[in-house]
Design a protein around this motif. Structure first.
Motif, mmCIF file in Angstrom:
data_model
loop_
_atom_site.group_PDB
_atom_site.id
_atom_site.type_symbol
_atom_site.label_atom_id
_atom_site.label_comp_id
_atom_site.label_asym_id
_atom_site.label_seq_id
_atom_site.Cartn_x
_atom_site.Cartn_y
_atom_site.Cartn_z
ATOM 1 N N ASP A 42 -2.767 1.493 5.477
ATOM 2 C CA ASP A 42 -4.399 1.358 4.694
ATOM 3 C C ASP A 42 -4.258 2.826 3.533
ATOM 4 O O ASP A 42 -4.959 3.831 4.362
ATOM 5 C CB ASP A 42 -4.761 1.278 5.462
ATOM 6 C CG ASP A 42 -6.511 1.078 5.244
ATOM 7 O OD1 ASP A 42 -6.844 1.179 4.039
ATOM 8 O OD2 ASP A 42 -7.586 0.643 6.316
ATOM 9 N N GLY A 100 0.994 -1.378 -0.434
ATOM 10 C CA GLY A 100 0.032 -0.404 -0.073
ATOM 11 C C GLY A 100 0.952 1.426 0.217
ATOM 12 O O GLY A 100 0.018 2.081 -0.178
ATOM 13 N N GLU A 137 -2.718 1.532 15.268
ATOM 14 C CA GLU A 137 -3.427 2.440 13.752
ATOM 15 C C GLU A 137 -2.917 3.776 14.436
ATOM 16 O O GLU A 137 -3.325 4.296 15.280
ATOM 17 C CB GLU A 137 -4.669 1.890 13.529
ATOM 18 C CG GLU A 137 -5.370 1.368 13.280
ATOM 19 C CD GLU A 137 -6.807 0.980 13.072
ATOM 20 O OE1 GLU A 137 -7.305 1.824 12.728
ATOM 21 O OE2 GLU A 137 -7.313 -0.373 12.319
#
Lengths: 411, 102
Positions: free
Chosen positions: A226, A115, A239
């Motif tokens: 992401d 990503g 995260e």
């Protein structure tokens, strides 16, 4: 006629060409240097380019200017090193060598993380380890007025390990100057257990992050970016969300090392840490970022290595034992913002400590302490780089091996 | 620094890493693991053995290396040694904390 071939005309390769041209017997040796690129970049300047401190012109020059007369400069792509037959395969033709110096450096590999090299690359995800990346980031920062800036390191080792931290400090100053700092959150995310990679630095410099209101996330081993939800995710599903991600991707040695089966997992060449001879082939030597030695990947390290390696090449030619001399010496300025900088001086064994440099008690540079003078030192270094360092001219009072003089040890 | 584990005096540095691997035993590893509330299983020991093997052959330890170890994947590694898995596992293994260069 014998051939000494240098692969790569970056900081290390250019320095070696300049050192060796005056020392090798001209009747006996021909020196070749191979690099496909025309431009020589002043890589430390990539830290300043995003903040409009340096211009594009200040970080690049034509590489040819720094290759000394008498050295054969070959501008071709290197296809493969054939160590068994002592040959280098080039785009057009082959080159045989009696001695090979690998100075192919390291570069970012953003494709190593899922990503990262996505459609958001250089839109919301940036690097500043390439000229193109630093320039794209400059344009982005000019219009970035609010949101979350995340400065991130993927994995170690990286070139100039303090650069990402300096980036965070300079970003703080930059946004303050633009009077938008209160609308921007800065977070520093590292796979290590502290912001500074050396223990002592972490203890004595931890205050800097607090003072500048930079949030710290440690032990973050990234699994993926992401990009659709603008967050980075680690292996235990932590995260961190961002509006602007400035990452230092995985650093790897050149692909030619992989193609030649001469490297480790990260394409760095296994090298003797003190002689800089390759561990596999006695007539191959390795310098700078291309080695796997546990020293910083930095220009100052390459500079100190170049002095030892020059002596060892001459010893090797004369069939004498090599000096186990290189001690991992590094000497780095760390920009802390607001026109101040720190200086650290260390090696394989000795961690950075406080003190003065290069002269005991006098300085004028302060070790491990912020000062305006250190900042001038860092800016002056650009001149030193183009005019002294690349040309192999000795920098006065700074020796290849680290000196304990002026250092406060046992603190 | 001296640390006493199960009545044995062990040489450790100020972060608690063994400075003399010859003093290491499985029992000591178990005791260090308890400090992190880790109950050692066969899988844990497999990883510890692999780490000791790497150190013996002078190979650098890294998260990337774990990925290619064939012993464990990174997610499992984090699950077995929560927190900083490399820091914790090397301490249990009695080997030096992996160096990260500045």
């Amino acid at each position: 006629m014998k051939n000494l071939v240098i692969l790569g005309a970056g900081t290390s390769g250019t320095m070696m060409a300049n050192h060796l041209v005056s020392k090798l017997e001209k009747k006996e040796w021909r020196i070749h240097i191979v690099d496909q690129y025309k431009t020589h970049y002043y890589q430390p300047g990539f830290l300043f380019l995003p903040f409009d401190i340096y211009t594009k012109e200040q970080v690049q020059k034509e590489g040819k200017k720094f290759i000394p007369r008498g050295v054969n400069y070959i501008q071709q792509k290197i296809e493969k090193i054939d160590a068994n037959n002592e040959l280098v395969e080039l785009e057009n033709g082959t080159l045989s060598y009696d001695i090979l110096i690998i100075a192919t450096g390291s570069k970012i590999a953003p494709n190593e993380v899922e990503g990262m090299l996505s459609k958001e690359w250089r839109k919301t995800i940036f690097d500043f380890y390439t000229y193109e990346g630093a320039l794209a980031l400059r344009n982005k920062l000019r219009e970035f007025k609010e949101g979350k800036l995340v400065v991130h390191i993927t994995e170690m080792p990286i070139k100039c390990p303090v650069a990402p931290l300096e980036f965070a400090f300079l970003a703080d100053s930059y946004f303050k100057k633009k009077k938008v700092r209160d609308k921007i959150e800065i977070t520093y995310v590292t796979p290590l257990s502290g912001a500074f990679t050396k223990e002592f630095c972490s203890k004595s410099l931890g205050y800097l992050l607090e003072d500048k209101n930079i949030k710290l996330v440690t032990d973050f081993a990234i699994e993926r970016v992401d990009f659709a939800n603008t967050k980075i995710v680690d292996y235990v599903d932590n995260e961190v969300t961002y509006d602007l991600l400035v990452t230092v991707p995985t650093n790897m040695g050149d692909e030619v090392i992989e193609r030649s089966s001469l490297g480790d997992d990260l394409n760095f060449v296994p090298t003797h840490p003190n002689t800089l001879q390759s561990l596999e082939n006695e007539n191959i030597f390795v310098i700078g970022d291309a080695t796997n030695v546990p020293a910083s990947k930095a220009g100052s390290v390459a500079h100190f290595q170049a002095e030892t390696l020059t002596d060892n090449i001459l010893l090797y030619i004369n069939n004498k034992p090599l000096k186990e001399e290189f001690d991992g010496h590094a000497n780095c300025f760390i920009e802390t913002g607001n026109n101040k900088a720190l200086l650290i001086d260390f090696n394989y064994e000795q961690e950075p400590v406080t003190g003065t440099f290069p002269f005991a008690k006098i300085g004028p540079l302060q070790l491990l302490k912020e000062s305006v003078f250190n900042h001038w030192g860092k800016l002056a270094f650009r001149w030193i780089y183009w005019n002294m360092l690349l040309k192999g001219i000795k920098i006065p009072f700074v020796s290849r091996n680290m000196s304990l003089s002026g250092k406060n040890i046992n603190k | 620094m001296i640390k006493t584990i199960k009545k044995v005096d062990i040489h450790v540095n100020d972060e608690g890493y063994l400075t003399d691997f010859s003093q290491w035993t499985k029992e000591i590893g178990e005791e260090i693991a308890k400090e992190y509330e880790i109950e050692m299983t066969d899988k844990h020991w497999e990883v510890i053995n692999w780490i000791q093997e790497q150190v013996k052959t002078n190979k650098a330890l890294s998260i990337r290396g774990i990925k290619k170890s064939g012993v464990i994947d990174i997610k499992q590694f984090y699950a077995l040694f929560p927190g900083g898995p490399l820091k914790v596992s090397t301490k249990i293994a009695g080997v030096p904390k992996p160096k990260s260069c500045i």
